[in-house]
Design a protein around this motif. Structure first.
Motif, mmCIF file in Angstrom:
data_model
loop_
_atom_site.group_PDB
_atom_site.id
_atom_site.type_symbol
_atom_site.label_atom_id
_atom_site.label_comp_id
_atom_site.label_asym_id
_atom_site.label_seq_id
_atom_site.Cartn_x
_atom_site.Cartn_y
_atom_site.Cartn_z
ATOM 1 N N TYR A 154 -2.031 0.867 -11.584
ATOM 2 C CA TYR A 154 -0.768 1.832 -12.165
ATOM 3 C C TYR A 154 -1.013 3.295 -11.578
ATOM 4 O O TYR A 154 -0.095 3.851 -11.241
ATOM 5 N N PRO A 155 -2.302 3.744 -11.789
ATOM 6 C CA PRO A 155 -2.213 5.218 -11.157
ATOM 7 C C PRO A 155 -1.988 5.370 -9.727
ATOM 8 O O PRO A 155 -1.451 6.041 -9.056
ATOM 9 N N ILE A 156 -2.560 4.482 -8.815
ATOM 10 C CA ILE A 156 -2.221 4.481 -7.337
ATOM 11 C C ILE A 156 -0.745 3.843 -7.057
ATOM 12 O O ILE A 156 -0.387 4.665 -6.024
ATOM 13 N N LYS A 157 -0.099 3.432 -7.800
ATOM 14 C CA LYS A 157 1.286 3.026 -7.528
ATOM 15 C C LYS A 157 2.070 4.375 -7.651
ATOM 16 O O LYS A 157 3.170 4.787 -7.131
ATOM 17 N N ALA A 158 1.739 5.341 -8.681
ATOM 18 C CA ALA A 158 2.456 6.467 -8.604
ATOM 19 C C ALA A 158 2.408 7.330 -7.637
ATOM 20 O O ALA A 158 3.200 8.187 -7.307
#
Length: 184
Positions: A141-145
């Motif tokens: 989820y953090p990298i998708k942001a």
């Protein structure tokens, strides 16, 4: 126009800082990639696992950061891929007009569409705290942001480019650096 050029300079300064910081991630990515390769072979020889899915995914994530955070920097420095059969021979004002039209009608709308169509997927990823399906993998989820962050930075740099090109079309003095950054 001076006020707009001041905004453009602020955007350019932010893009420059982010781009320079991001460039250091390339070295980190290469070192991590080297470790993944060397660790795999040394691990086979020693019988120990010296690398992991987390290291491999970290290398991918760093590549994502370089790509998404570096796109605006690349645009600012006019280093993006361009097929310029005609463009390279055009006069400064004609280049500025072509770049302005391209930015306003293609770049910015494309960035807005990417953000719009990826928003729900990214929000859902954060809501479930999406993680890698690989054992020992990293959270996703953090990298998708960074998709949203990267395209927002690209929109801001596109606005800066549009301002500089508009200034050129209106005959305002634009510094040589800004002239180069505007793509003309």
């Amino acid at each position: 126009m001076e006020r707009l050029l001041k905004i453009s300079r602020i955007i350019d300064a932010c893009t420059e800082r982010i781009g320079r910081l991001t460039s250091f991630l390339v070295l980190v990515m290469v070192i991590l990639g080297l470790w993944n390769v060397v660790g795999r072979y040394l691990g086979r020889i020693s019988g120990n696992n010296l690398t992991s899915n987390a290291y491999i995914e970290a290398q991918w994530y760093i590549f994502d950061l370089v790509f998404f955070l570096g796109a605006a920097y690349t645009l600012k420095h006019n280093e993006h891929v361009r097929v310029d059969i005609f463009y390279s021979n055009w006069q400064r004002r004609r280049k500025a007009l072509a770049d302005l039209i391209g930015t306003v009608f293609f770049l910015i709308p494309f960035c807005v569409m990417v953000i719009f169509f990826s928003w729900d997927t990214i929000v859902a990823s954060w809501q479930i705290r999406e993680a890698s399906s690989d054992p020992g993998g990293l959270p996703r989820y953090p990298i998708k942001a960074t998709i949203i962050v990267g395209f927002v930075l690209l929109i801001f740099q596109g606005i800066s480019q549009a301002i500089k090109n508009l200034a050129i079309l209106k005959g305002y003095p634009v510094s040589e650096e800004e002239n180069h950054d505007a793509g003309v």
